[in-house]
Design an enzyme around this catalytic site. Structure first.
Site, mmCIF file in Angstrom:
data_model
loop_
_atom_site.group_PDB
_atom_site.id
_atom_site.type_symbol
_atom_site.label_atom_id
_atom_site.label_comp_id
_atom_site.label_asym_id
_atom_site.label_seq_id
_atom_site.Cartn_x
_atom_site.Cartn_y
_atom_site.Cartn_z
ATOM 1 N N GLU A 138 -9.807 -1.717 4.995
ATOM 2 C CA GLU A 138 -10.393 -1.381 6.381
ATOM 3 C C GLU A 138 -11.987 -2.370 6.488
ATOM 4 O OE1 GLU A 138 -8.852 -0.093 8.310
ATOM 5 O OE2 GLU A 138 -8.318 2.052 7.703
ATOM 6 N N ASP A 146 0.932 -1.332 0.004
ATOM 7 C CA ASP A 146 -0.121 0.012 0.093
ATOM 8 C C ASP A 146 0.886 1.258 0.106
ATOM 9 O OD1 ASP A 146 0.963 -0.205 2.570
ATOM 10 O OD2 ASP A 146 -1.073 -0.807 3.352
ATOM 11 N N ASN A 188 -7.771 -2.925 13.991
ATOM 12 C CA ASN A 188 -9.104 -3.212 13.516
ATOM 13 C C ASN A 188 -9.075 -4.629 12.550
ATOM 14 O OD1 ASN A 188 -8.214 -2.404 11.208
ATOM 15 N ND2 ASN A 188 -9.580 -0.574 11.147
ATOM 16 N N HIS A 229 -7.288 -4.868 10.027
ATOM 17 C CA HIS A 229 -7.059 -4.680 8.481
ATOM 18 C C HIS A 229 -5.659 -5.333 8.097
ATOM 19 C CE1 HIS A 229 -5.041 -0.471 9.277
ATOM 20 N NE2 HIS A 229 -4.126 -1.203 9.041
HETATM 21 C C1 GLP Z 1 -0.828 0.118 8.561
HETATM 22 C C2 GLP Z 1 -0.410 -0.406 7.402
HETATM 23 C C3 GLP Z 1 -0.335 -2.021 7.454
HETATM 24 C C4 GLP Z 1 0.439 -2.484 8.775
HETATM 25 C C5 GLP Z 1 -0.584 -2.082 9.678
HETATM 26 C C6 GLP Z 1 -0.097 -2.369 11.403
HETATM 27 O O1 GLP Z 1 -2.003 0.923 8.433
HETATM 28 N N1 GLP Z 1 -1.195 0.100 6.375
HETATM 29 O O2 GLP Z 1 0.150 -2.512 6.294
HETATM 30 O O3 GLP Z 1 0.452 -3.823 8.633
HETATM 31 O O4 GLP Z 1 -0.979 -0.570 9.867
HETATM 32 O O5 GLP Z 1 0.895 -1.401 11.563
HETATM 33 P P1 GLP Z 1 1.868 -1.470 12.656
HETATM 34 O O6 GLP Z 1 2.804 -2.664 12.250
HETATM 35 O O7 GLP Z 1 2.661 -0.324 12.757
HETATM 36 O O8 GLP Z 1 1.218 -1.909 13.958
#
Ligand code: GLP
Length: 242
Positions: free
Chosen positions: A143, A67, A136, A138
């Site tokens: 989402e 992403d 959440n 995702h």
């Molecule tokens: C972000 C990214 C995801 C990631 C997630 C968790 O929004 N788009 O690809 O896996 O949130 O992030 P983190 O590893 O910082 O908890």
């Protein structure tokens, strides 16, 4: 789903890096799906250390990131392209031309998403897709919603994601409200999926992913249907999974 229980963040990072390096050693021209966020940083550091020791070679590897924030170009320090270069690619012998991230600087969402899907279709199935999980549930920026998205698409970020990701920005107002993300079909097409999770704030999402109904309300739950999916998570993230 196979669950690999880890002691803590460092243990999770090493095991994640072990699986990625095994993939690259077994198949030097592996196609890797990569993730941003705090979760994979330790694994990237470990891979860099092994690269410096001469244990793993990325010269033939190609990568496809999940992403990118809409509106952020590659030179913006908050962009995921910048993160990947800074955290990983600049420190290994990967050919940057073989690293791919959706183009956040292309404001034409339809064209940007179609271009990324075409790129992925031409590459064929990824050998290993690394994922993190949002609080959440995702994956990428898919989402919670009423249905699973298929290909790369433009996402309106959930309020909880904007809150969670604001820790990495100067202020919450600076967090982009939209992003491009691979869809569930892109992700599920990978031959093997590794989803990494660390920390108590992920415990509910991890529980819902493993034990909950397969539902777009917890995007990661779709991984229950994948034939070769590992969950690599630490004790805190697995604390609700007895
Ligand atoms: C972000 C990214 C995801 C990631 C997630 C968790 O929004 N788009 O690809 O896996 O949130 O992030 P983190 O590893 O910082 O908890």
């Amino acid at each position: 789903m196979r669950i690999i229980r880890c002691k803590d963040y460092d243990d999770m990072s090493r095991k994640t890096a072990n699986i990625i390096s095994a993939q690259v050693i077994l198949k030097p021209n592996a196609k890797l799906g990569l993730a941003t966020g705090t979760t994979p940083i330790g694994a990237y550091k470990q891979l860099i250390a092994w690269y410096n020791k001469g244990d793993v070679d990325f010269s033939e590897v190609s990568t496809y990131n999940l992403d990118e924030y809409l509106g952020l170009g590659p030179d913006d320090p908050q962009s995921y392209r910048y993160f990947m270069n800074d955290t990983f690619f600049n420190h290994i012998n990967i050919d940057k031309a073989k690293t791919h991230v959706p183009d956040g600087s292309n404001l034409d969402a339809e064209a940007a998403c179609a271009a990324y899907d075409e790129l992925m279709a031409a590459a064929g199935p990824l050998d290993l897709q690394l994922l993190g999980i949002g609080r959440n549930g995702h994956v990428g920026f898919n989402e919670p919603g009423d249905s699973f998205s298929k290909g790369t698409h433009c996402v309106e970020l959930a309020e909880s994601t904007i809150q969670a990701n604001s820790r990495l920005f100067d202020s919450i107002d600076d967090v982009p409200r939209k992003a491009y993300s691979m869809g569930v079909q892109n992700i599920m097409s990978a031959k093997t999926i590794l989803i990494a999770a660390s920390g108590a704030d992920k415990a509910q999402a991890v529980y819902d992913m493993i034990y909950g109904p397969v539902s777009p309300q917890c995007t990661a739950s779709i991984l229950q249907l994948h034939a070769d999916c590992f969950v690599v998570a630490d004790e805190a993230a697995l604390s609700l999974c007895k």
